[in-house]
Write a protein that holds these residues in place. Structure first.
Motif, mmCIF file in Angstrom:
data_model
loop_
_atom_site.group_PDB
_atom_site.id
_atom_site.type_symbol
_atom_site.label_atom_id
_atom_site.label_comp_id
_atom_site.label_asym_id
_atom_site.label_seq_id
_atom_site.Cartn_x
_atom_site.Cartn_y
_atom_site.Cartn_z
ATOM 1 N N ILE A 132 24.462 22.905 12.768
ATOM 2 C CA ILE A 132 23.415 22.072 13.362
ATOM 3 C C ILE A 132 22.349 21.835 12.306
ATOM 4 C CG2 ILE A 132 23.777 22.909 15.724
ATOM 5 C CD1 ILE A 132 21.236 24.611 15.409
ATOM 6 N N SER A 133 21.571 20.793 12.500
ATOM 7 C CA SER A 133 20.468 20.543 11.581
ATOM 8 C C SER A 133 19.221 21.243 12.106
ATOM 9 C CB SER A 133 20.204 19.036 11.456
ATOM 10 O OG SER A 133 19.629 18.539 12.655
ATOM 11 N N ILE A 134 18.249 21.410 11.242
ATOM 12 C CA ILE A 134 16.968 21.975 11.661
ATOM 13 C C ILE A 134 16.324 21.054 12.695
ATOM 14 C CG2 ILE A 134 14.629 22.564 10.878
ATOM 15 C CD1 ILE A 134 15.922 23.604 8.278
ATOM 16 N N MET A 135 16.514 19.741 12.532
ATOM 17 C CA MET A 135 15.973 18.793 13.519
ATOM 18 C C MET A 135 16.610 19.019 14.887
ATOM 19 S SD MET A 135 15.604 15.404 11.120
ATOM 20 C CE MET A 135 15.293 14.296 12.477
ATOM 21 N N ASP A 136 17.925 19.292 14.928
ATOM 22 C CA ASP A 136 18.597 19.579 16.199
ATOM 23 C C ASP A 136 18.021 20.841 16.837
ATOM 24 O OD1 ASP A 136 20.302 17.395 15.949
ATOM 25 O OD2 ASP A 136 21.909 18.579 15.037
ATOM 26 N N LEU A 137 17.773 21.844 16.016
ATOM 27 C CA LEU A 137 17.183 23.087 16.503
ATOM 28 C C LEU A 137 15.816 22.814 17.125
ATOM 29 C CD1 LEU A 137 17.479 26.278 16.516
ATOM 30 C CD2 LEU A 137 16.038 26.185 14.481
ATOM 31 N N PHE A 138 15.005 22.021 16.431
ATOM 32 C CA PHE A 138 13.685 21.687 16.955
ATOM 33 C C PHE A 138 13.796 20.909 18.258
ATOM 34 C CE2 PHE A 138 11.977 23.453 13.284
ATOM 35 C CZ PHE A 138 10.606 23.429 13.334
ATOM 36 N N ASP A 139 14.722 19.963 18.320
ATOM 37 C CA ASP A 139 14.910 19.205 19.563
ATOM 38 C C ASP A 139 15.274 20.130 20.721
ATOM 39 O OD1 ASP A 139 14.334 16.775 18.374
ATOM 40 O OD2 ASP A 139 16.443 16.210 18.104
ATOM 41 N N THR A 140 16.117 21.118 20.447
ATOM 42 C CA THR A 140 16.571 22.041 21.481
ATOM 43 C C THR A 140 15.437 22.905 22.023
ATOM 44 O OG1 THR A 140 18.771 22.131 20.474
ATOM 45 C CG2 THR A 140 18.195 23.917 21.990
ATOM 46 N N PHE A 141 14.556 23.362 21.150
ATOM 47 C CA PHE A 141 13.556 24.353 21.560
ATOM 48 C C PHE A 141 12.120 23.846 21.607
ATOM 49 C CE2 PHE A 141 17.108 26.926 19.976
ATOM 50 C CZ PHE A 141 17.355 27.659 21.135
ATOM 51 N N MET A 142 11.892 22.567 21.297
ATOM 52 C CA MET A 142 10.524 22.066 21.252
ATOM 53 C C MET A 142 9.779 22.273 22.565
ATOM 54 S SD MET A 142 8.035 20.943 19.535
ATOM 55 C CE MET A 142 8.717 20.386 17.994
ATOM 56 N N LYS A 143 10.423 22.031 23.691
ATOM 57 C CA LYS A 143 9.746 22.207 24.987
ATOM 58 C C LYS A 143 9.305 23.657 25.162
ATOM 59 C CE LYS A 143 10.046 21.486 29.968
ATOM 60 N NZ LYS A 143 8.940 22.390 30.124
ATOM 61 N N ASP A 144 10.174 24.605 24.804
ATOM 62 C CA ASP A 144 9.802 26.030 24.899
ATOM 63 C C ASP A 144 8.595 26.330 24.018
ATOM 64 O OD1 ASP A 144 12.013 26.358 26.534
ATOM 65 O OD2 ASP A 144 13.288 27.138 24.928
ATOM 66 N N TRP A 145 8.590 25.782 22.801
ATOM 67 C CA TRP A 145 7.489 26.055 21.874
ATOM 68 C C TRP A 145 6.199 25.395 22.349
ATOM 69 C CZ3 TRP A 145 11.236 24.598 17.426
ATOM 70 C CH2 TRP A 145 12.090 25.678 17.171
ATOM 71 N N GLN A 146 6.343 24.210 22.934
ATOM 72 C CA GLN A 146 5.156 23.556 23.493
ATOM 73 C C GLN A 146 4.603 24.377 24.654
ATOM 74 O OE1 GLN A 146 6.849 19.699 24.316
ATOM 75 N NE2 GLN A 146 5.873 18.797 22.517
ATOM 76 N N ASP A 147 5.491 24.845 25.535
ATOM 77 C CA ASP A 147 5.053 25.665 26.665
ATOM 78 C C ASP A 147 4.383 26.956 26.200
ATOM 79 O OD1 ASP A 147 6.057 23.741 28.370
ATOM 80 O OD2 ASP A 147 7.896 24.860 28.851
ATOM 81 N N GLY A 180 1.333 20.905 20.439
ATOM 82 C CA GLY A 180 0.780 20.143 21.536
ATOM 83 C C GLY A 180 1.876 19.349 22.219
ATOM 84 N N LYS A 181 1.629 19.010 23.445
ATOM 85 C CA LYS A 181 2.606 18.196 24.181
ATOM 86 C C LYS A 181 2.221 16.737 24.077
ATOM 87 C CE LYS A 181 3.579 21.726 27.619
ATOM 88 N NZ LYS A 181 3.609 22.052 29.024
ATOM 89 N N ASP A 182 3.220 15.852 24.012
ATOM 90 C CA ASP A 182 2.951 14.415 24.079
ATOM 91 C C ASP A 182 2.643 14.056 25.510
ATOM 92 O OD1 ASP A 182 3.477 14.126 21.394
ATOM 93 O OD2 ASP A 182 5.584 13.558 21.705
ATOM 94 N N ASP A 183 1.470 13.468 25.724
ATOM 95 C CA ASP A 183 1.101 13.075 27.096
ATOM 96 C C ASP A 183 1.241 11.600 27.297
ATOM 97 O OD1 ASP A 183 0.437 15.674 27.881
ATOM 98 O OD2 ASP A 183 -1.554 15.502 26.988
#
Length: 179
Positions: free
Chosen positions: A156-171, A176-179
């Protein structure tokens, strides 16, 4: 920091070969002229702008290409001491551990400086803080190399990893979350 355009001939050629994406497809996806990818990969290549390199990394979604782009623009992934290290997981983990230890040693030296009032800092205090900052940066770079090795094992790419876990990291409050 003023980031200037960089030549990315070899990383782009390698990615085009691996991905089997045509230069025509690439130019259309990036919104550049059909000639631009050819200009980037010819014998005397044209440099890629920072904006186009970001679009290229996002379109390619390829860790190796992204790491090459980041290195070309910021120089962050070559080992700071100039040595060439293996890129496998165990070597990356050992390097990460060494850099963390060096960071901790520098932190111990800088701890008294960090407790002082900024107005009372002397020249040697700033030298210690600069050394500590350097060690912090090197530990980050080694951790990124380790993360890259982990992602390569999982294909997987690092970008894929970020896509997978971004919501967890934002929570968790890391981003910051995109509003």
């Amino acid at each position: 920091m003023n980031v200037v355009s960089q030549v990315l001939k070899r990383p782009i050629i390698n990615w085009l070969t691996k991905s089997e994406v045509s230069k025509k497809e690439l130019s259309k996806s990036l919104g550049v002229s059909r000639q631009t990818p050819t200009d980037w990969t010819k014998d005397k290549p044209a440099p890629v702008t920072p904006e186009n390199s970001v679009r290229l990394a996002e379109f390619a979604n390829d860790t190796e290409l992204t790491m090459n782009i980041i290195y070309q623009f910021f120089g962050v992934f070559r080992p700071m001491d100039g040595d060439l290290y293996r890129r496998d997981l165990s070597a990356s983990d050992d390097l990460r551990e060494l850099e963390e230890n060096e960071r901790d040693e520098a932190k111990a030296l800088a701890q008294r400086v960090l407790l002082k009032r900024v107005q009372k800092l002397e020249s040697q205090d700033f030298d210690l803080l600069l050394k500590f900052s350097k060690e912090q940066a090197e530990a980050v770079f080694a951790n990124i190399q380790y993360l890259n090795a982990l992602c390569e094992i999982q294909n997987i790419s690092i970008m894929d990893l970020f896509d997978t876990f971004m919501k967890d990291w934002q929570d968790a409050g890391y981003f910051g979350k995109d509003d």
